[in-house]
Design an enzyme around this catalytic site. Structure first.
Site, mmCIF file in Angstrom:
data_model
loop_
_atom_site.group_PDB
_atom_site.id
_atom_site.type_symbol
_atom_site.label_atom_id
_atom_site.label_comp_id
_atom_site.label_asym_id
_atom_site.label_seq_id
_atom_site.Cartn_x
_atom_site.Cartn_y
_atom_site.Cartn_z
ATOM 1 N N GLU A 1 -8.818 0.167 -2.831
ATOM 2 C CA GLU A 1 -9.743 0.010 -1.717
ATOM 3 C C GLU A 1 -10.358 1.357 -1.353
ATOM 4 O O GLU A 1 -9.772 2.414 -1.603
ATOM 5 C CB GLU A 1 -9.049 -0.608 -0.507
ATOM 6 C CG GLU A 1 -7.874 0.179 0.018
ATOM 7 C CD GLU A 1 -7.175 -0.501 1.179
ATOM 8 O OE1 GLU A 1 -7.186 -1.743 1.245
ATOM 9 O OE2 GLU A 1 -6.608 0.219 2.023
ATOM 10 N N HIS B 1 -5.618 3.566 -1.604
ATOM 11 C CA HIS B 1 -6.903 3.848 -0.968
ATOM 12 C C HIS B 1 -7.189 5.337 -1.128
ATOM 13 O O HIS B 1 -6.890 6.134 -0.245
ATOM 14 C CB HIS B 1 -6.851 3.466 0.510
ATOM 15 C CG HIS B 1 -8.171 3.560 1.216
ATOM 16 N ND1 HIS B 1 -8.519 2.712 2.250
ATOM 17 C CD2 HIS B 1 -9.226 4.395 1.063
ATOM 18 C CE1 HIS B 1 -9.726 3.027 2.689
ATOM 19 N NE2 HIS B 1 -10.169 4.066 1.979
ATOM 20 N N THR C 1 -7.917 6.384 9.205
ATOM 21 C CA THR C 1 -7.590 5.096 8.601
ATOM 22 C C THR C 1 -8.760 4.153 8.861
ATOM 23 O O THR C 1 -9.641 4.456 9.675
ATOM 24 C CB THR C 1 -6.281 4.520 9.179
ATOM 25 O OG1 THR C 1 -5.910 3.339 8.460
ATOM 26 C CG2 THR C 1 -6.418 4.194 10.658
ATOM 27 N N ARG D 1 4.715 18.542 0.932
ATOM 28 C CA ARG D 1 5.504 19.652 0.388
ATOM 29 C C ARG D 1 5.073 20.093 -1.000
ATOM 30 O O ARG D 1 5.608 21.051 -1.543
ATOM 31 C CB ARG D 1 6.996 19.236 0.337
ATOM 32 C CG ARG D 1 7.675 19.130 1.678
ATOM 33 C CD ARG D 1 7.961 20.481 2.273
ATOM 34 N NE ARG D 1 8.887 21.254 1.485
ATOM 35 C CZ ARG D 1 10.219 21.231 1.633
ATOM 36 N NH1 ARG D 1 10.766 20.430 2.539
ATOM 37 N NH2 ARG D 1 10.988 21.993 0.889
ATOM 38 N N ARG E 1 -9.127 8.669 -0.893
ATOM 39 C CA ARG E 1 -10.223 9.189 -0.072
ATOM 40 C C ARG E 1 -10.769 10.470 -0.697
ATOM 41 O O ARG E 1 -10.087 11.107 -1.501
ATOM 42 C CB ARG E 1 -9.745 9.421 1.363
ATOM 43 C CG ARG E 1 -9.565 8.103 2.128
ATOM 44 C CD ARG E 1 -9.286 8.339 3.602
ATOM 45 N NE ARG E 1 -9.489 7.120 4.377
ATOM 46 C CZ ARG E 1 -8.584 6.168 4.549
ATOM 47 N NH1 ARG E 1 -7.391 6.298 4.002
ATOM 48 N NH2 ARG E 1 -8.853 5.093 5.260
ATOM 49 N N GLY F 1 0.884 -1.232 4.346
ATOM 50 C CA GLY F 1 1.361 0.085 3.961
ATOM 51 C C GLY F 1 2.175 0.773 5.033
ATOM 52 O O GLY F 1 3.389 0.912 4.922
ATOM 53 N N HIS G 1 -4.139 -4.404 7.895
ATOM 54 C CA HIS G 1 -4.207 -3.341 8.894
ATOM 55 C C HIS G 1 -3.310 -3.689 10.080
ATOM 56 O O HIS G 1 -3.572 -4.616 10.822
ATOM 57 C CB HIS G 1 -5.624 -3.070 9.399
ATOM 58 C CG HIS G 1 -5.765 -1.662 9.923
ATOM 59 N ND1 HIS G 1 -6.155 -0.598 9.131
ATOM 60 C CD2 HIS G 1 -5.505 -1.135 11.136
ATOM 61 C CE1 HIS G 1 -6.162 0.509 9.843
ATOM 62 N NE2 HIS G 1 -5.758 0.204 11.077
ATOM 63 N N ASP G 2 -2.249 -2.909 10.204
ATOM 64 C CA ASP G 2 -1.275 -3.019 11.299
ATOM 65 C C ASP G 2 -0.473 -4.320 11.286
ATOM 66 O O ASP G 2 0.151 -4.675 12.296
ATOM 67 C CB ASP G 2 -1.948 -2.835 12.668
ATOM 68 C CG ASP G 2 -2.306 -1.373 12.926
ATOM 69 O OD1 ASP G 2 -1.938 -0.523 12.091
ATOM 70 O OD2 ASP G 2 -2.946 -1.092 13.954
ATOM 71 N N ASN H 1 0.860 -1.184 0.000
ATOM 72 C CA ASN H 1 0.000 0.000 0.000
ATOM 73 C C ASN H 1 0.902 1.241 0.000
ATOM 74 O O ASN H 1 1.709 1.435 0.909
ATOM 75 C CB ASN H 1 -0.895 -0.017 1.240
ATOM 76 C CG ASN H 1 -1.901 1.108 1.240
ATOM 77 O OD1 ASN H 1 -1.594 2.246 0.890
ATOM 78 N ND2 ASN H 1 -3.120 0.816 1.662
#
Length: 238
Positions: free
Chosen positions: A70, A43, A100, A18, A45, A213, A190-191, A7
């Site tokens: 996703e 992902h 998240t 920046r 958003r 990710g 996730h994690d 990810n």
């Protein structure tokens, strides 16, 4: 072997801090593939605070492995998926302002909505995956939508792992076994990290894909992207 999908949202976060194009998100995706990643995940958003919709269109012709997009299926997201036609779309119940992903779908409540999306995406040759927790009845409802896969939300596992890894993994093994028995492919994300990935993979050897990710990009700051991907893939080999 379980596929590693990288990810690259965090790479886009650094770029956006920046302005300009440093680091180059498209180049990082290509490098990740060259270094052994078997997929790229993004992902987008609504506020485009990391991956931008323009990035997704730019990535499509460059990705040589699997492209996983996703997100929450708002109209703009649905339109993006139908135009880009990634390998896989992962449906996530994120609120627009979520930092998240922090929960899976209540599939029974959203059954008609999800079933219609699955039918629409599958009809366009796109593999579907529904983001879920480990509740067994929820996975049974997910199977009824016609989805190809579920993605198990693994933050609870990662949180409990340092304290009691056997207790942490137990509901995920049951959930994954049920999903497999229902004919679903099983993804996870996730994690997950170098600390907890190998044990997770060992206990669920039929896992199709992990999408990682934040931890992976953090590790890459110290180890370099090539070595980081090598170490993550090593966690998936038994």
């Amino acid at each position: 072997m379980t596929n590693l999908s990288v990810n690259i949202n965090k790479v886009a976060t650094i770029r956006n801090a920046r302005g300009g194009n440093m680091p180059d998100v498209l180049k990082v995706a290509q490098d990740a593939e060259a270094f052994g990643a078997q997929g790229i995940t993004v992902h987008p958003r609504p506020d485009e605070r990391h991956i931008r919709y323009a990035d997704v269109y730019g990535l499509k012709p460059l990705i040589k492995t699997e492209f996983n997009i996703e997100g929450y299926p708002c109209e703009r997201f649905i339109d993006l998926i139908l135009k880009v036609k990634p390998t896989q779309v992962t449906l996530v119940p994120d609120a627009p302002d979520a930092i998240t992903s922090n929960a899976g779908w209540d599939v029974k409540t959203h059954f008609d909505f999800l079933s219609e999306l699955v039918e629409r995406f599958n009809g366009n040759g796109i593999r579907t995956s529904i983001f879920v927790g480990t509740e067994l009845d929820n996975i049974e409802w997910a199977a009824k939508t016609g989805t190809d896969r579920v993605e198990l939300y693994t933050e609870p596992y990662a949180t409990l792992y340092p304290i009691n890894k056997e207790e942490a993994i137990a509901p995920f093994v049951k959930a994954a076994q049920l999903a497999k028995s229902l004919g679903l492919g099983v993804n996870a994300g996730h994690d997950l990290s170098l600390l907890n990935l190998a044990y997770f993979s060992l206990q669920i050897p039929f896992l199709d894909e992990v999408s990682i990710g934040h931890a992976l990009i953090c590790d890459a700051l110290y180890l370099g992207l090539k070595e980081t991907i090598r170490q993550y893939k090593e966690c998936l080999v038994h």
